[in-house]
Design a protein around this motif. Structure first.
Motif, PDB file in Angstrom:
ATOM      1  N   TYR A   1      62.013  64.260  64.008  1.00  0.00           N
ATOM      2  CA  TYR A   1      63.392  64.381  64.483  1.00  0.00           C
ATOM      3  C   TYR A   1      63.449  63.749  65.872  1.00  0.00           C
ATOM      4  N   MET A   2      64.508  62.969  66.136  1.00  0.00           N
ATOM      5  CA  MET A   2      64.623  62.286  67.418  1.00  0.00           C
ATOM      6  C   MET A   2      66.082  62.185  67.842  1.00  0.00           C
ATOM      7  N   VAL A   3      66.344  62.478  69.121  1.00  0.00           N
ATOM      8  CA  VAL A   3      67.655  62.248  69.726  1.00  0.00           C
ATOM      9  C   VAL A   3      67.418  61.408  70.967  1.00  0.00           C
ATOM     10  N   GLU A   4      68.079  60.239  71.030  1.00  0.00           N
ATOM     11  CA  GLU A   4      67.772  59.303  72.102  1.00  0.00           C
ATOM     12  C   GLU A   4      68.482  59.641  73.409  1.00  0.00           C
ATOM     13  N   GLU A   5      69.751  60.076  73.342  1.00  0.00           N
ATOM     14  CA  GLU A   5      70.493  60.385  74.558  1.00  0.00           C
ATOM     15  C   GLU A   5      71.759  61.131  74.192  1.00  0.00           C
ATOM     16  N   ASN A   6      72.506  61.590  75.199  1.00  0.00           N
ATOM     17  CA  ASN A   6      73.782  62.258  74.956  1.00  0.00           C
ATOM     18  C   ASN A   6      74.694  61.345  74.140  1.00  0.00           C
ATOM     19  N   GLY A   7      75.302  61.897  73.108  1.00  0.00           N
ATOM     20  CA  GLY A   7      76.205  61.122  72.262  1.00  0.00           C
ATOM     21  C   GLY A   7      75.537  60.474  71.073  1.00  0.00           C
ATOM     22  N   ALA A   8      74.207  60.405  71.090  1.00  0.00           N
ATOM     23  CA  ALA A   8      73.482  59.791  69.970  1.00  0.00           C
ATOM     24  C   ALA A   8      73.286  60.819  68.861  1.00  0.00           C
ATOM     25  N   ARG A   9      73.211  60.330  67.629  1.00  0.00           N
ATOM     26  CA  ARG A   9      72.970  61.233  66.508  1.00  0.00           C
ATOM     27  C   ARG A   9      71.492  61.589  66.432  1.00  0.00           C
ATOM     28  N   ALA A  10      71.186  62.679  65.745  1.00  0.00           N
ATOM     29  CA  ALA A  10      69.795  63.056  65.503  1.00  0.00           C
ATOM     30  C   ALA A  10      69.265  62.236  64.332  1.00  0.00           C
ATOM     31  N   VAL A  11      68.164  61.551  64.551  1.00  0.00           N
ATOM     32  CA  VAL A  11      67.543  60.726  63.514  1.00  0.00           C
ATOM     33  C   VAL A  11      66.399  61.519  62.889  1.00  0.00           C
ATOM     34  N   THR A  12      66.428  61.670  61.572  1.00  0.00           N
ATOM     35  CA  THR A  12      65.400  62.413  60.846  1.00  0.00           C
ATOM     36  C   THR A  12      64.701  61.484  59.861  1.00  0.00           C
ATOM     37  N   GLU A  13      63.378  61.499  59.875  1.00  0.00           N
ATOM     38  CA  GLU A  13      62.593  60.666  58.967  1.00  0.00           C
ATOM     39  C   GLU A  13      61.497  61.503  58.318  1.00  0.00           C
ATOM     40  N   VAL A  14      61.106  61.131  57.098  1.00  0.00           N
ATOM     41  CA  VAL A  14      59.949  61.721  56.436  1.00  0.00           C
ATOM     42  C   VAL A  14      58.878  60.648  56.338  1.00  0.00           C
ATOM     43  N   LEU A  15      57.758  60.879  57.007  1.00  0.00           N
ATOM     44  CA  LEU A  15      56.676  59.902  57.049  1.00  0.00           C
ATOM     45  C   LEU A  15      55.572  60.283  56.068  1.00  0.00           C
TER      46      LEU A  15
ATOM     47  N   PRO B   1      52.094  58.397  54.024  1.00  0.00           N
ATOM     48  CA  PRO B   1      51.131  57.380  54.448  1.00  0.00           C
ATOM     49  C   PRO B   1      51.677  55.955  54.356  1.00  0.00           C
ATOM     50  N   GLY B   2      51.534  55.226  55.469  1.00  0.00           N
ATOM     51  CA  GLY B   2      51.995  53.845  55.529  1.00  0.00           C
ATOM     52  C   GLY B   2      53.386  53.673  56.088  1.00  0.00           C
ATOM     53  N   LYS B   3      54.099  54.769  56.354  1.00  0.00           N
ATOM     54  CA  LYS B   3      55.455  54.687  56.915  1.00  0.00           C
ATOM     55  C   LYS B   3      55.424  54.947  58.422  1.00  0.00           C
ATOM     56  N   MET B   4      56.316  54.269  59.137  1.00  0.00           N
ATOM     57  CA  MET B   4      56.319  54.306  60.597  1.00  0.00           C
ATOM     58  C   MET B   4      57.728  54.574  61.115  1.00  0.00           C
ATOM     59  N   THR B   5      57.808  55.197  62.280  1.00  0.00           N
ATOM     60  CA  THR B   5      59.089  55.357  62.959  1.00  0.00           C
ATOM     61  C   THR B   5      58.893  55.106  64.455  1.00  0.00           C
ATOM     62  N   ILE B   6      60.019  55.008  65.182  1.00  0.00           N
ATOM     63  CA  ILE B   6      59.999  54.680  66.609  1.00  0.00           C
ATOM     64  C   ILE B   6      60.678  55.785  67.402  1.00  0.00           C
ATOM     65  N   PHE B   7      60.082  56.171  68.524  1.00  0.00           N
ATOM     66  CA  PHE B   7      60.699  57.079  69.483  1.00  0.00           C
ATOM     67  C   PHE B   7      60.881  56.303  70.792  1.00  0.00           C
ATOM     68  N   PRO B   8      62.102  55.867  71.098  1.00  0.00           N
ATOM     69  CA  PRO B   8      62.322  55.102  72.334  1.00  0.00           C
ATOM     70  C   PRO B   8      61.945  55.910  73.581  1.00  0.00           C
ATOM     71  N   ARG B   9      61.645  55.197  74.634  1.00  0.00           N
ATOM     72  CA  ARG B   9      61.254  55.814  75.907  1.00  0.00           C
ATOM     73  C   ARG B   9      62.270  56.868  76.338  1.00  0.00           C
ATOM     74  N   GLY B  10      61.774  58.050  76.681  1.00  0.00           N
ATOM     75  CA  GLY B  10      62.632  59.115  77.179  1.00  0.00           C
ATOM     76  C   GLY B  10      63.378  59.880  76.110  1.00  0.00           C
ATOM     77  N   SER B  11      63.231  59.520  74.838  1.00  0.00           N
ATOM     78  CA  SER B  11      63.957  60.221  73.772  1.00  0.00           C
ATOM     79  C   SER B  11      63.297  61.568  73.477  1.00  0.00           C
ATOM     80  N   LEU B  12      64.118  62.547  73.125  1.00  0.00           N
ATOM     81  CA  LEU B  12      63.621  63.858  72.728  1.00  0.00           C
ATOM     82  C   LEU B  12      63.193  63.775  71.265  1.00  0.00           C
TER      83      LEU B  12
END
Length: 240
Positions: A123-137, A139-150
């Motif tokens: 689960y990731m929220v990048e900043e105020n106003g951004a939606r919560a991004v949910t991913e299921v990882l 094996p072999g799947k990748m996701t990104i958490f930008p700098r400073g994101s919760l």
């Protein structure tokens, strides 16, 4: 050998009595780090890192390596001086049954995470106003958490999950949000909650019961733990 369901039940029962190990990275060899920082060229660095053993990092050999409940093992400038000029950190994320990395952020790094074992929901929220991004990882799947994101993640299975995380800083910093809220004055946090029932709840929380930073991981949702204790198969629980 015990059935897997019995193994999971015993493992989960043991997790509460295993002492925590600090996840804060301490500089292992400050003298070598200082020399590397002062080196003018890569050839100078080669002279400082003159032994082949200085160029290898064994994740499995680190004191904090564990799946009980889990751990974050960082190869960075502090733990592995050869990383000093690379501008990056490589981490192994170990999550035992239902283990999670609690909500946190990295103030100095973006990180990408790829799963190599098990099923992990992020689960990731990048900043105020951004939606919560949910991913299921899986094996072999990748996701990104930008700098400073919760962000946070949980192993949704009753077996182990393993992920690898790459961050674009050799000194990423990690801030566990709930732990740091507990370090602020109660009245300030209550005001942040709007002085509502939630604020009163926070006031009455026994802050000593909030899991410490430990080895970077703690047990996750009660639903997952209950499902694994009931003997469901590995990966059967998906938090839905």
């Amino acid at each position: 050998m015990l059935p897997k369901s019995k193994q999971s039940t015993i493992l989960l029962a043991l997790l509460s009595i295993i002492p925590p190990i600090s996840a804060v990275d301490e500089t292992h060899d400050p003298a070598t780090n200082a020399k590397l920082l002062a080196a003018a060229t890569e050839l100078d660095r080669q002279k400082i890192l003159s032994s082949d053993t200085q160029w290898i990092f064994d994740f499995h050999a680190q004191q904090t390596y564990s799946y009980s409940p889990g751990s974050v093992i960082n190869a960075n400038a502090a733990t592995f001086p050869a990383m000093q000029s690379t501008g990056m950190t490589l981490a192994m994320l170990n999550l035992g049954p239902c283990a999670m990395l609690p909500p946190h952020l990295h103030p100095r790094a973006t990180n990408v995470v790829v799963a190599v074992e098990g099923m992990t929901t992020t689960y990731m929220v990048e900043e105020n106003g951004a939606r919560a991004v949910t991913e299921v990882l899986s094996p072999g799947k990748m996701t990104i958490f930008p700098r400073g994101s919760l962000h946070t993640m949980q192993n949704m299975g009753c077996g182990n999950a393993t992920l690898v995380s790459a961050l674009d800083s050799s000194d990423t910093g990690t801030l566990n949000v709930i732990n740091q809220l507990a370090n602020l004055p109660n009245d300030i946090v209550q005001a942040g909650f709007g002085n509502t029932a939630a604020a009163q709840f926070w006031k009455n929380v026994d802050k000593s019961q909030i899991p410490g930073v430990g080895s970077g991981s703690n047990l996750g949702s009660a639903d997952c733990i209950a499902a694994c204790k009931s003997g469901q198969k590995v990966g059967a629980y998906e938090g839905r």
